[in-house]
Design an enzyme around this catalytic site. Sequence first.
Site, mmCIF file in Angstrom:
data_model
loop_
_atom_site.group_PDB
_atom_site.id
_atom_site.type_symbol
_atom_site.label_atom_id
_atom_site.label_comp_id
_atom_site.label_asym_id
_atom_site.label_seq_id
_atom_site.Cartn_x
_atom_site.Cartn_y
_atom_site.Cartn_z
ATOM 1 N N GLU A 41 104.255 22.455 34.911
ATOM 2 C CA GLU A 41 104.036 21.057 35.285
ATOM 3 C C GLU A 41 104.110 20.206 34.025
ATOM 4 O OE1 GLU A 41 100.200 18.280 36.397
ATOM 5 O OE2 GLU A 41 100.280 20.292 37.277
ATOM 6 N N ARG A 45 102.287 11.690 31.088
ATOM 7 C CA ARG A 45 101.342 10.954 30.243
ATOM 8 C C ARG A 45 102.016 10.386 28.996
ATOM 9 N NH1 ARG A 45 96.474 15.489 30.358
ATOM 10 N NH2 ARG A 45 96.588 15.890 32.610
ATOM 11 N N LYS A 129 95.514 19.996 45.055
ATOM 12 C CA LYS A 129 94.950 20.181 43.722
ATOM 13 C C LYS A 129 93.452 19.852 43.784
ATOM 14 C CE LYS A 129 95.383 18.282 39.021
ATOM 15 N NZ LYS A 129 96.221 17.439 38.139
#
Length: 305
Positions: A41, A45, A129
């Site tokens: 993943e 950011r 998640k």
Amino acid sequence: MTDAMQVFYANGLLPVVVIDDARQAIPLARALWSGGLSCVEITLRTNAGIGAIEAIHNNYPKMFVGAGTVLCCEQAEQAVAAGAQFIVSPGFNPEVVKWCQQAGVPVFPGVATPSEVEAAMGMGLRELKFFPAEASGGTRMLKALSSPYQEVTFIPTGGIGIENLSAYLDLPNVGACGGSWLCPREMVSQGQYEQIERLTRQAVQQVQGFSISRVVFHEKLPSDVEKLLWALSLDDMIQTNFVDSGWGENSNPKGAVGISVNNFSRTEAYLRYRGVKLQQKGLQKENMGILPKKIGGFDFYILQK
């Protein structure tokens, strides 16, 4: 279980990566693959996130790559256009979920409360998640969620490391664990790919639990070898002239080696994604399979601990 979750389940781990330079993506993917993982993943950011996803997608197709920290539909669209095969978000954003569902892209929104779980279920999701995992109650919270939400599988992320990984993976409602400890931002930026590969191997071993449980020789061992095995307290694991229809039948190997694992189902899936399909023809035990090729003249078996 969706196709995406099957990949996560097989690996047991979903590395969460913050990357500052898209040129680091290929050696990073190579280090993760060499360490034993086939999914990653890449978080959005930093400005390098989209470029890193595109680089892995175009140059390292072995890796199942997705985008994390997706906060809006625009980011999801950019990530998918770059080659992201799944989307992960820290919270539950209905608009992002809708966009992914319409685009046919697997999405794993973050949840931390029963209300959020039910909101996600209301949109047809059963794989979520759990974030931030440790701060939200960790394994105790997941155990509490397991009874009312038996159809839901979680990917806990946040505060998970090698020291508490097994406690999470032992839970029946956990498919895999996400974590950044495999690829710390500093290691990635400094190009410490050998260290990342080492950490990955360590984590894969923790997940799979590979250990030799039995070694079988089909011919008499030399006495000095038997004495050595006895001195090392391995004699209870070693058998000579072993005959069993479930071990090496009609294959005339030199012997057989039994490899015990934590979760046979997970290991079987893991090996399949690595290109190895276990054979079970002629075996009389469940949770047991044989590698398709001998190694050094020995049959190798995978067994549930």
